[in-house]
Design an enzyme around this catalytic site. Structure first.
Site, short mmCIF file in Angstrom:
data_model
loop_
_atom_site.label_atom_id
_atom_site.label_comp_id
_atom_site.label_asym_id
_atom_site.label_seq_id
_atom_site.Cartn_x
_atom_site.Cartn_y
_atom_site.Cartn_z
N ARG A 181 -23.21 -3.89 -25.15
CA ARG A 181 -23.29 -2.47 -24.68
C ARG A 181 -23.30 -1.82 -26.09
O ARG A 181 -22.70 -0.84 -25.97
CB ARG A 181 -21.88 -2.40 -23.72
CG ARG A 181 -21.90 -3.05 -22.37
CD ARG A 181 -23.09 -2.61 -21.50
NE ARG A 181 -23.92 -3.84 -21.56
CZ ARG A 181 -23.75 -4.76 -21.22
NH1 ARG A 181 -23.05 -5.28 -20.48
NH2 ARG A 181 -24.65 -5.71 -21.15
N SER B 179 -19.34 0.44 -14.76
CA SER B 179 -18.06 0.11 -15.55
C SER B 179 -17.66 1.26 -16.44
O SER B 179 -18.26 1.62 -17.35
CB SER B 179 -18.27 -1.33 -16.27
OG SER B 179 -18.99 -2.21 -15.56
N GLU C 219 -16.85 2.76 -21.91
CA GLU C 219 -18.19 2.42 -22.03
C GLU C 219 -18.95 3.77 -21.98
O GLU C 219 -20.19 3.80 -23.02
CB GLU C 219 -18.88 1.54 -21.22
CG GLU C 219 -20.06 0.96 -21.35
CD GLU C 219 -20.50 -0.20 -19.95
OE1 GLU C 219 -19.97 -1.07 -19.80
OE2 GLU C 219 -21.36 0.48 -19.17
#
Ligand SMILES: Cc1cc2nc3c(=O)[nH]c(=O)nc-3n(C[C@H](O)[C@H](O)[C@H](O)COP(=O)(O)OP(=O)(O)OC[C@H]3O[C@@H](n4cnc5c(N)ncnc54)[C@H](O)[C@@H]3O)c2cc1C
Length: 336
Positions: A164, A235, A331
């Site tokens: 990520r 998420s 995130e």
């Protein structure tokens, strides 16, 4: 280029939180991108690039120019013995690209079905799901240096893809506008089907990229909230990566903890498990909450503010830290 003043971003972020941008523009062509960068360099105001707004949380209004990159175009530009190369404009919808690829017999990104957002944002955090990441089928991208206007090509190595993460999310944060992305589709795709739900869904059926994509869509719809129905950014936390020592210590204290081994001996621990274990799943404070089916997803039940969602996120971080001595990292991009 059409510029709006004091413009609501409620419909431009998947959390659906209210936030105003001092200036706003919808960018539909490469000429408009040029005009946007000229405007930005003259105005000296900050510039926020948005695709689908599915990986951002507005904690406050934005005191600069928000530009939605909506350029379109999908073109097969080359092929060799092993791959077909497809160049895609930044503003194309990611999921529509996946469906275009599977409908045309191109394999490789089927596991990334139904990830919201645009193609231009996909390299920023090297989107990933069900054992596949963008990096697995990435060839190169074309990006404009926002300060100088210079256009450069970035190959796989230059993008510094990680979990990520990429060059564009870390050391070059905010420096480039991604204009197009070229993917390479393998002529003999290597399908990743080892996730339990995927295997079960495919059983007894002839395997094709399209079948896998259909199964992934089914699975995701059963687990994740649709942002059009309930605001969220997928998420909210990254899965923490532990060293082998840290992992063994955690496992001794919590034998049931879920984790996935990584290359080089590190262990990716399930952030959802940690959060769930602290009792957060399904909790709600006003309109800010944790999704009842997935502890990693923060949701806006209606009129939550970005600030209230962030307060909830901070409480979760503190409680996981208190219980496991692990610091979770958000995130999405936090704005304000
Ligand atoms: C329900 C749901 C499920 C999700 N599931 C996943 C998942 O499985 N895997 C995963 O990895 N992510 C997932 N996400 C997160 C999100 O979909 C991805 O990160 C997606 O790539 C964001 O695309 P976007 O266009 O919405 O980006 P935005 O949210 O608009 O922007 C994200 C970042 O990219 C920058 N950016 C956008 N466009 C450009 C551009 N053209 N040039 C330079 N910078 C740009 C922005 O400034 C910002 O920093 C999910 C989100 C939701 C809501």
């Amino acid at each position: 280029m059409n510029i709006k003043n004091n413009y609501s971003l409620k419909n431009y972020n998947s959390f659906g939180v209210e936030a105003y941008s001092r200036y706003f523009s919808y960018i539909g062509s490469n000429d408009e991108i040029k005009a946007l960068l000229e405007w930005h360099n003259q105005s000296e105001l900050p510039l926020l690039l948005l695709g689908g707004g599915s990986n951002v949380l507005f904690k406050q209004d934005y005191q600069g120019m928000t530009a939605v990159i909506a350029t379109k175009g999908i073109e097969v530009i080359d092929e060799d013995q092993y791959y077909t190369y497809v160049k895609v404009a930044a503003g194309e919808n990611w999921h529509q690209l996946v469906r275009w690829s599977v409908n045309n017999g191109y394999g490789g990104i089927e596991n990334l079905s139904l990830i919201p957002g645009t193609v231009g944002a996909a390299p920023i955090q090297n989107i990933g799901a069900y054992g596949v990441e963008l990096a697995d089928c990435f060839h190169e991208l074309e990006a404009i240096d926002i300060a100088s206007g210079t256009v450069s090509l970035f190959d796989q190595k230059a993008c510094q893809f990680g979990y990520r993460d990429s060059y564009f999310k870390s050391s070059a944060f905010g420096n480039f506008l991604i204009q197009s992305v070229t993917l390479k589709f393998a002529k003999q795709p290597h399908w990743i089907m080892d996730y339990v739900g995927v295997k079960a869904c495919l059983s007894g059926q002839p395997i094709t990229s399209k079948r896998i994509s259909d199964c992934i869509i089914q699975l995701r719809q059963s687990k994740l909230p649709d942002p059009l129905a309930i605001g969220n950014a997928g998420s909210f936390f990254k899965n923490p990566i532990l060293s082998s020592n840290e992992w063994h210590q955690l496992k001794r204290q919590h034998p049931k903890v879920s984790a996935y081994p990584q290359a080089g001996g590190a262990i990716k621990v399930s952030a959802a498990w940690l959060i769930d274990h602290c009792g957060w799943k399904g909790k709600r404070f006003g309109d800010a909450g944790v999704y009842e089916k997935h502890a990693l997803v923060l949701v806006n039940h209606g009129k939550a503010t970005g600030e209230s969602l962030w307060t909830l996120a901070t409480q979760i971080i503190e409680s996981v830290e208190g219980q496991f001595s692990i610091t979770l990292e958000a995130e999405p991009r936090l704005i304000g």
